[in-house]
Design an enzyme around this catalytic site. Structure first.
Site, PDB file in Angstrom:
ATOM      1  N   ALA A  89       0.947  -1.039   0.008  1.00  0.00           N
ATOM      2  CA  ALA A  89       0.111   0.018  -0.022  1.00  0.00           C
ATOM      3  C   ALA A  89       0.819   1.401   0.081  1.00  0.00           C
ATOM      4  O   ALA A  89       0.673   2.273  -0.764  1.00  0.00           O
ATOM      5  CB  ALA A  89      -0.847   0.082   1.249  1.00  0.00           C
ATOM      6  N   ASP A  90       1.988   1.227   0.835  1.00  0.00           N
ATOM      7  CA  ASP A  90       2.800   2.283   0.934  1.00  0.00           C
ATOM      8  C   ASP A  90       3.498   2.555  -0.556  1.00  0.00           C
ATOM      9  O   ASP A  90       3.560   3.856  -0.964  1.00  0.00           O
ATOM     10  CB  ASP A  90       3.927   2.118   1.999  1.00  0.00           C
ATOM     11  CG  ASP A  90       3.378   2.411   3.386  1.00  0.00           C
ATOM     12  OD1 ASP A  90       2.429   3.321   3.496  1.00  0.00           O
ATOM     13  OD2 ASP A  90       3.785   1.765   4.165  1.00  0.00           O
ATOM     14  N   LEU A  91       3.907   1.512  -0.954  1.00  0.00           N
ATOM     15  CA  LEU A  91       4.915   1.773  -2.280  1.00  0.00           C
ATOM     16  C   LEU A  91       3.922   1.891  -3.401  1.00  0.00           C
ATOM     17  O   LEU A  91       4.231   2.894  -4.262  1.00  0.00           O
ATOM     18  CB  LEU A  91       5.201   0.305  -2.541  1.00  0.00           C
ATOM     19  CG  LEU A  91       6.342  -0.297  -1.634  1.00  0.00           C
ATOM     20  CD1 LEU A  91       7.067  -1.585  -1.510  1.00  0.00           C
ATOM     21  CD2 LEU A  91       7.887   0.759  -1.672  1.00  0.00           C
TER      22      LEU A  91
END
Length: 385
Positions: free
Chosen positions: A171-173
């Site tokens: 999700a962050d990436l």
């Protein structure tokens, strides 16, 4: 650095992973990225581990993953001096990246309106957990929470009863990747309009945005997808299979590939249970059992060679040490070497992009906290002069 963004200055106010990853992508493309960190410890990911490296065991390998090709300066945004320096930097930058909780920049005196007043050409990338507005827009965002809330964990794992997080902080990436391409679109538009724009994305949006056929399975097909382990939810055979000495992956994307594969496994390709994908999927458990019965006769190396000769897509399941030792990975520029001020010569995961006719970039290592403050101040004075 040289690259398509070599005339772009990025002011990176973000921390942890999503924002820093997006800023790093822009740095890989040649942008000058100035990472702004608090004097007291800097980006919190500098303390995340294990593993740590270095003589004192205090260099976070997590931080190293998202901060190559950047300069680091320190300032306290809550101090008058820090606010003044940020104001000057904003005026000289093309892009600003932030992933504060909703409202934090406003309280610091740098609302979106204020930033645009300071620099009408500024492109602002704002990354939040669940969106900047809406009924839950103010929620803090963390990768695993977003994976669960956005449905990804329900699609991952051995069965619907055992939802798993994706191994990478996806999700962050993805938020960083989506943010970077949004910035590029805004910079392109600025060439026509002369005006910057606020680009917004979130961890929630980044995951929902890649639901793809899982999303339409529900929105159009009325079926709620669920975790199916290591096998595809629409195609068969497509997944991980056991051989005599371990597992390989086989991906049969069409009936022509199936007709080549089936005979070497001792299966009649015209068997009505398996002749076309729709029937193969309906009888997937039987099909997997028949395939694994055949594969058990030989080891992985044998089957990978056979499948390669047949033109049937297949592959090994590699550990990360095997991945980074693989000649194919290195041939694609996916490992880069940098000289770190503490660690010496180290290797980092490289950019996934290559440009025809452009030699490999000379990358700079993730910076020590505040190491470029004096140099950036000198650069800023020259720009203002």
């Amino acid at each position: 650095m040289q690259g398509p963004l070599s005339d772009i200055v990025v002011l990176d106010l973000s921390r942890a992973l999503a924002g820093p990853h997006g800023a790093q992508m822009l740095g890989d493309l040649g942008a000058t990225v100035i990472k702004v960190e608090h004097p007291d410890g800097g980006d919190e990911s500098r303390g995340w581990g294990p593993p740590f490296a270095g003589p004192a065991g205090d260099v976070s390998t997590y931080f190293l993953a998202a901060n190559r090709n950047k300069k680091s300066i320190t300032l306290d945004l809550k101090s008058p001096e820090g606010a003044d320096l940020l104001t000057r930097l904003v005026r000289q930058s093309d892009v600003l990246i932030e992933n504060f909780r909703t409202g934090v920049l406003d309280r610091l005196g740098f609302s979106m309106e204020r930033l645009r007043e300071l620099n009408p050409r500024l492109v602002i990338l704002s990354i939040t957990g669940f969106g900047h507005d809406g009924p839950e827009g103010g929620r803090p965002g963390y990768d695993q929470i977003a994976q669960g809330e956005a449905g990804l964990m329900s699609l991952t794992g051995p069965s619907p009863a055992e939802p798993y997080r994706v191994g990478a902080s996806i999700a962050d990436l993805l938020a960083g990747i989506h943010g970077a391409y949004g910035v590029l679109a805004a910079l392109y538009e600025r060439e026509r309009t002369g005006q910057g724009k606020v680009v917004r994305t979130s961890l929630l949006a980044s995951v929902v945005g890649v639901h793809s056929y899982h999303g339409t399975a529900w929105t159009v097909g009325g079926k709620v997808p669920a975790a199916a382990g290591n096998h595809h939810t629409s195609i068969a055979p497509y997944g991980a299979f056991h051989c005599a000495d371990g597992m390989i992956q086989i991906a049969v994307a069409n009936d022509a590939q199936w007709r080549r594969l089936a005979p070497v496994l001792g299966i009649d390709p015209a068997d009505p249970r398996y002749a076309v994908n729709r029937q193969r999927f309906a009888h997937r458990d039987e099909l997997i059992a028949d395939i694994e019965k055949a594969l058990a006769a030989h080891d992985r190396a044998h089957w990978l060679a056979v499948l390669a000769d047949l033109g049937v897509p297949a592959g090994a399941i590699r550990s990360l040490d095997e991945v980074y030792a693989w000649d194919q990975v290195r041939s694609q520029g996916l490992v880069v070497t940098v000289e770190h001020p503490v660690l010496g010569t180290i290797e980092l995961p490289g950019s996934p992009l290559r440009f025809d006719g452009v030699p490999p970039a000379e990358h700079t290592p993730p910076p020590e906290l505040g190491q470029d403050t004096r140099a950036v101040l000198g650069w800023l004075a020259e720009r203002e002069g």
